[in-house]
Write a protein that holds these residues in place. Structure first.
Motif: not given
Length: 280
Positions: A99-103, A119-125, A140-146, A165-174
């Motif tokens: 597969k490919i990483a969106n990095r 990139k953690v969240h993948l766009y399926d729609v 492939t989706g990532g599993d870690c915020a940076v 996905f607001p949680a990832i931004f809140r986690a980074l800010a915290e």
């Protein structure tokens, strides 16, 4: 008592209309980075899929390789060295097994890679206009915020769809991030409805700067993206915005004192409390 030196830097977003040829896209990005540096930028961000925008899976695999041999990554590392700027590559498509990483990559002013993020969240729609996207079939989706350190600030890295996905931004800010990023290849339809709203909301929720370079316009593969690269301050004010979807550069001064000021006035990060959901 010694005075504290103000923490400020000039940020630039490069808005692109990447096509199917990685070397042409690389050269366009290098030229824009050079121009941004000449205009005073200390930090330059390119959009998601800087090296190519290609929706056909077979063609995409033909044009990319592993990170170690990627010509866009090598070219932008050299651009960072030559122009003495920090570069955040919004993302590149690189081989990752079958597969490919969106990095994303953060490159310091000496050309060294300081951080990368998948990139953690993948766009399926399936969209009403008939477009169908299945990023999980190719990526492939990532599993870690940076979070990474710039010379001036702590930087949180995300990519495009992560903005929903607001949680990832809140986690980074915290964790200490003062500047958050979401470089994107947003579709025109979803961008018209939500781009400004989401960027400003993430800034306000966390009391952080948001810096997001974007792809814009009709691409060679038929995709149409929204553009409107944005730099937003912690109060939700737009400091700089690209006009429409045309390629170009925007710049704004980032004054990190605003982060402490806004978080002091609205301490949402500090005031958060744990809770559960009760079914009545």
């Amino acid at each position: 008592m010694a005075q504290v030196e103000p923490r400020r830097f000039v940020a630039a977003c490069v808005q692109m209309r990447s096509g199917r040829e990685p070397l042409a896209n690389r050269d366009a990005a290098v030229a824009a980075i050079r121009e941004a540096a000449e205009r005073g930028a200390d930090y330059v961000q390119t959009p998601e899929m800087t090296s190519l925008v290609e929706r056909d899976r077979e063609r995409l695999f033909e044009r990319i390789g592993p990170q170690e041999t990627d010509p866009t990554l090598a070219g932008l590392r050299e651009a960072a060295r030559e122009n003495r700027v920090v570069i955040q590559i919004g993302s590149l498509a690189v081989r990752n097994g079958d597969k490919i990483a969106n990095r994303a990559f953060l490159i310091d002013a000496g050309g060294e890679i300081r951080a990368s993020y998948d990139k953690v969240h993948l766009y399926d729609v399936d969209l009403p206009n008939g477009e169908s996207w299945r990023e999980s079939a190719t990526y492939t989706g990532g599993d870690c915020a940076v979070m990474a350190s710039l010379p001036w600030a702590k930087l949180g890295i995300s990519i495009c769809y992560d903005i929903r996905f607001p949680a990832i931004f809140r986690a980074l800010a915290e964790a200490g991030a003062e500047v958050l990023t979401a470089p994107a290849c947003f579709t025109r339809q979803t961008g018209e409805a939500h781009w400004h709203l989401l960027q400003r909301a993430r800034a306000v929720e966390t009391g952080s700067f948001m810096i997001s370079a974007a792809q814009g316009g009709l691409h060679e593969d038929g995709r149409e993206t929204y553009g409107h690269s944005l730099i937003v301050d912690p109060w939700g004010r737009i400091l700089a915005e690209a006009e429409g979807n045309a390629p170009g550069i925007i710049l704004a001064e980032i004054d990190l004192a605003q982060v402490a000021e806004v978080r002091g006035r609205i301490p949402a990060l500090r005031n958060a409390r744990p809770f559960s959901v009760r079914h009545a």
